[in-house]
Design a protein around this motif. Structure first.
Motif, mmCIF file in Angstrom:
data_model
loop_
_atom_site.group_PDB
_atom_site.id
_atom_site.type_symbol
_atom_site.label_atom_id
_atom_site.label_comp_id
_atom_site.label_asym_id
_atom_site.label_seq_id
_atom_site.Cartn_x
_atom_site.Cartn_y
_atom_site.Cartn_z
ATOM 1 N N VAL A 34 -31.466 -63.536 37.727
ATOM 2 C CA VAL A 34 -30.743 -64.428 38.635
ATOM 3 C C VAL A 34 -29.429 -64.833 37.961
ATOM 4 C CG1 VAL A 34 -30.771 -66.703 39.749
ATOM 5 C CG2 VAL A 34 -32.860 -65.312 39.684
ATOM 6 N N THR A 35 -28.348 -64.847 38.715
ATOM 7 C CA THR A 35 -27.073 -65.343 38.209
ATOM 8 C C THR A 35 -26.995 -66.835 38.509
ATOM 9 O OG1 THR A 35 -25.972 -63.226 38.585
ATOM 10 C CG2 THR A 35 -24.553 -65.169 38.416
ATOM 11 N N LEU A 36 -26.745 -67.635 37.483
ATOM 12 C CA LEU A 36 -26.602 -69.072 37.666
ATOM 13 C C LEU A 36 -25.140 -69.409 37.892
ATOM 14 C CD1 LEU A 36 -28.977 -70.365 34.843
ATOM 15 C CD2 LEU A 36 -29.511 -69.922 37.257
ATOM 16 N N THR A 37 -24.882 -70.340 38.791
ATOM 17 C CA THR A 37 -23.519 -70.735 39.097
ATOM 18 C C THR A 37 -23.490 -72.220 39.417
ATOM 19 O OG1 THR A 37 -21.545 -70.093 40.375
ATOM 20 C CG2 THR A 37 -23.632 -70.203 41.593
ATOM 21 N N SER A 38 -22.286 -72.727 39.667
ATOM 22 C CA SER A 38 -22.114 -74.129 40.057
ATOM 23 C C SER A 38 -21.457 -74.164 41.430
ATOM 24 C CB SER A 38 -21.243 -74.862 39.040
ATOM 25 O OG SER A 38 -19.934 -74.302 39.050
ATOM 26 N N THR A 39 -21.472 -75.323 42.044
ATOM 27 C CA THR A 39 -20.938 -75.456 43.400
ATOM 28 C C THR A 39 -19.475 -75.038 43.473
ATOM 29 O OG1 THR A 39 -22.519 -77.220 43.873
ATOM 30 C CG2 THR A 39 -20.581 -77.082 45.291
ATOM 31 N N ASN A 40 -18.636 -75.615 42.621
ATOM 32 C CA ASN A 40 -17.207 -75.285 42.684
ATOM 33 C C ASN A 40 -16.944 -73.826 42.363
ATOM 34 O OD1 ASN A 40 -16.651 -77.897 43.414
ATOM 35 N ND2 ASN A 40 -15.613 -78.450 41.526
ATOM 36 N N GLN A 41 -17.676 -73.281 41.391
ATOM 37 C CA GLN A 41 -17.509 -71.885 41.013
ATOM 38 C C GLN A 41 -17.841 -70.972 42.197
ATOM 39 O OE1 GLN A 41 -19.694 -68.909 37.856
ATOM 40 N NE2 GLN A 41 -19.343 -71.011 37.198
ATOM 41 N N LEU A 42 -18.924 -71.284 42.882
ATOM 42 C CA LEU A 42 -19.335 -70.463 44.017
ATOM 43 C C LEU A 42 -18.331 -70.563 45.169
ATOM 44 C CD1 LEU A 42 -21.703 -68.659 45.191
ATOM 45 C CD2 LEU A 42 -22.106 -70.674 46.588
ATOM 46 N N ILE A 43 -17.880 -71.778 45.469
ATOM 47 C CA ILE A 43 -16.916 -71.948 46.561
ATOM 48 C C ILE A 43 -15.635 -71.176 46.265
ATOM 49 C CG2 ILE A 43 -15.477 -73.626 47.801
ATOM 50 C CD1 ILE A 43 -17.813 -75.640 47.478
ATOM 51 N N ALA A 44 -15.186 -71.213 45.007
ATOM 52 C CA ALA A 44 -13.985 -70.463 44.623
ATOM 53 C C ALA A 44 -14.200 -68.962 44.807
ATOM 54 C CB ALA A 44 -13.609 -70.776 43.173
ATOM 55 N N GLU A 45 -15.382 -68.480 44.432
ATOM 56 C CA GLU A 45 -15.686 -67.048 44.597
ATOM 57 C C GLU A 45 -15.670 -66.662 46.071
ATOM 58 O OE1 GLU A 45 -19.114 -63.707 43.551
ATOM 59 O OE2 GLU A 45 -19.235 -65.686 42.615
ATOM 60 N N LEU A 46 -16.294 -67.475 46.905
ATOM 61 C CA LEU A 46 -16.331 -67.180 48.343
ATOM 62 C C LEU A 46 -14.945 -67.265 48.963
ATOM 63 C CD1 LEU A 46 -19.557 -69.129 49.383
ATOM 64 C CD2 LEU A 46 -19.316 -66.645 49.125
ATOM 65 N N ALA A 47 -14.123 -68.202 48.485
ATOM 66 C CA ALA A 47 -12.773 -68.378 49.055
ATOM 67 C C ALA A 47 -11.916 -67.146 48.797
ATOM 68 C CB ALA A 47 -12.113 -69.619 48.467
ATOM 69 N N GLY A 48 -11.947 -66.667 47.551
ATOM 70 C CA GLY A 48 -11.128 -65.504 47.216
ATOM 71 C C GLY A 48 -9.651 -65.839 47.088
ATOM 72 N N SER A 49 -9.123 -66.576 48.047
ATOM 73 C CA SER A 49 -7.722 -67.012 48.031
ATOM 74 C C SER A 49 -7.628 -68.379 48.683
ATOM 75 C CB SER A 49 -6.834 -66.025 48.788
ATOM 76 O OG SER A 49 -5.552 -66.580 49.002
ATOM 77 N N TRP A 50 -6.873 -69.272 48.041
ATOM 78 C CA TRP A 50 -6.662 -70.602 48.619
ATOM 79 C C TRP A 50 -5.584 -70.556 49.704
ATOM 80 C CZ3 TRP A 50 -10.819 -72.616 47.149
ATOM 81 C CH2 TRP A 50 -11.272 -72.587 45.833
ATOM 82 N N ALA A 51 -4.876 -69.420 49.805
ATOM 83 C CA ALA A 51 -3.743 -69.316 50.733
ATOM 84 C C ALA A 51 -4.151 -68.948 52.156
ATOM 85 C CB ALA A 51 -2.728 -68.302 50.203
ATOM 86 N N THR A 52 -5.421 -68.616 52.359
ATOM 87 C CA THR A 52 -5.888 -68.289 53.709
ATOM 88 C C THR A 52 -6.190 -69.581 54.460
ATOM 89 O OG1 THR A 52 -8.206 -68.233 53.044
ATOM 90 C CG2 THR A 52 -6.960 -66.152 52.858
#
Length: 195
Positions: free
Chosen positions: A160-178
């Motif tokens: 299992v890969t462990l992550t944190s809330t902010n880390q996961l949201i950043a991964e899902l976002a991919g770009s803040w410019a969208t």
């Protein structure tokens, strides 16, 4: 093994047992922080139009109802939640397992309460069955820091890969410019403001 990032189009979010009673048993993380993180995940999934499966265990007992905020954020998913009758491993509940498989996704994001009971077993089952699993460690917790550490260590040791809330949201976002990324920044700012 090469890592392919999790996105809103290839992953499903499983929120397991974020119930008011169960959450009150957690001592490894601050209650409000854990609650805020779980709701940030739900809000992010809504912004990204990502599938979410909710489940609860024995709502009429000490575990209590799911967080009412989940009903506000994800009304359809809340109404479709899988109510387990005491089955510890949510993947052993045929209705929950069917809902996970119906998403058609091979990448699974799990946040559950408690990490040492509600999260660990479905995470291990899903890895065994060939899914890629990320557990959002800070959107859940355990009755003690030791219990939490043992559960996280057991999951990580088993793929299992462990992550944190902010880390996961950043991964899902991919770009803040969208357009979605702009909204997700606002979600993340809530955690920084402690709101």
């Amino acid at each position: 093994m090469s890592y392919e990032k999790f996105t809103a189009s290839n992953a499903v979010l499983l929120l397991i047992d974020h119930q008011v009673g169960t959450m009150s048993w957690v001592k490894s993380i601050d209650f409000e922080e854990m609650k805020r993180n779980a709701l940030m995940l739900a809000e992010s999934a809504k912004i990204l139009n990502m599938p979410v499966v909710l489940t609860s265990s024995m709502e009429e007992h000490a575990q209590g109802p799911l967080l009412s905020e989940l009903e506000t954020l994800l009304p359809a998913e809340f109404n479709a939640r899988i109510k387990r009758l005491g089955i510890v491993n949510a993947m052993d509940d045929e209705n929950f397992a069917a809902a996970v498989h119906a998403s058609g996704r091979k990448k699974i994001i799990i946040a559950g309460v408690t990490n040492d009971v509600c999260t660990v077993y479905p995470a291990l089952s899903l890895v065994r069955d060939g899914f890629e699993v990320q557990v959002v460690a800070d959107a859940g917790g355990s009755p003690s820091k030791m219990a939490d550490e043992m559960a996280l260590r057991r999951m990580e040791t088993n793929g299992v890969t462990l992550t944190s809330t902010n880390q996961l949201i950043a991964e899902l976002a991919g770009s803040w410019a969208t357009p979605e990324g702009t909204q997700l920044v606002q979600v993340m700012l809530k955690s920084l403001q402690g709101a």
